[in-house]
Design a protein around this motif. Structure first.
Motif, short mmCIF file in Angstrom:
data_model
loop_
_atom_site.label_atom_id
_atom_site.label_comp_id
_atom_site.label_asym_id
_atom_site.label_seq_id
_atom_site.Cartn_x
_atom_site.Cartn_y
_atom_site.Cartn_z
N GLY A 149 0.83 -1.14 -0.02
CA GLY A 149 0.08 0.10 -0.12
C GLY A 149 0.94 1.14 0.11
N ARG B 260 -5.15 6.25 1.16
CA ARG B 260 -4.35 5.18 0.97
C ARG B 260 -4.92 4.13 -0.29
N LYS C 195 -3.92 0.41 -1.64
CA LYS C 195 -3.33 -1.00 -1.51
C LYS C 195 -3.78 -1.71 -2.93
#
Ligand code: NI
Ligand code: MN
Length: 228
Positions: A97, A104, A106
């Protein structure tokens, strides 16, 4: 301000957080269902799930016009930098990530393939798990059903975007099984009705989601927006 996700047809999405514009798999100018031209979209970040034409077609032109950062697996990020002179790229790999100004990102596993349009090796295909503010949004992208969706769902998914087109990805039946494993609050279909071979009845799918799962189906037309 709520997060706004606009379906640009096929596997393409535009996410606006108010401050940042994030594109996913932009395939616009050659898509029969895209509501907007590649010259007319804004982007700070472009997330790319895998190397197929119907996911990378407009990435370079948008990145080179806007200066957007292309975020993808290492092989695809490197390909855009070396073959298309994209200035800003972030190369990642599955399970990893990265924290970006909007949230974020990932890369999750996907069972699919990933050759780039010129035949270059495109690494492994991925899904995308985004955390924006307090919301988790999972884009399965192009994939078959897989039981590790149970683990992805453990994060607590506010919205899952699943392919339902069949033929190249999972179809409606397997998407229902995916929803049971992911247990998202809401679920939206993608990667269907772009061309006749992946035509699906989204209203019928929506009814099945209501009957067979605990998730709320959210179906929009290309150009339509989901607010979270
Ligand atoms: Ni694909
Ligand atoms: Mn595809």
């Amino acid at each position: 301000m709520p997060i706004q996700l606009t379906w640009l047809g096929h596997g393409s999405w535009a996410i606006s957080t108010g401050e940042h514009n994030v594109l996913i798999d932009p395939f616009l100018n050659d898509s029969p269902t895209a509501p907007i031209n590649a010259d007319d979209v804004e982007a700070n970040y472009i997330l790319v799930s895998h190397g197929h034409f119907d996911h990378v077609a407009d990435v370079a032109s948008i990145a080179n016009r806007t200066g957007a950062t292309v975020v993808s697996n290492y092989e695809i990020a490197t390909w855009f930098a070396s073959q298309h002179r994209v200035q800003n790229t972030i190369g990642m790999n599955l399970g990893g990530g990265v924290d970006l100004p909007f949230g974020r990102v990932k890369l999750t596993i996907a069972h699919h393939s990933s050759q780039l349009p010129d035949g270059s090796y495109g690494g492994n295909p991925s899904g995308l798990l985004l955390t924006i503010g307090d919301k988790n949004i999972y884009f399965a992208c192009d994939t078959a059903l897989f039981s590790d969706m149970k683990l992805i769902g453990a994060a607590g998914i506010d919205l899952a975007v699943l392919p339902i087109g069949d033929l190249f990805t999972m179809g409606p039946d397997d998407s229902i099984e995916a929803i049971k494993m992911l247990e998202p609050k809401k679920v939206a279909p993608a990667h269907y009705n772009t061309w006749p071979p992946i035509e699906q009845d989204a209203a019928a799918w929506s009814e099945r989601v209501k009957q067979e799962t605990a998730a709320e189906p959210v179906v929009v037309e290309p150009g339509g927006t989901i607010k979270l």
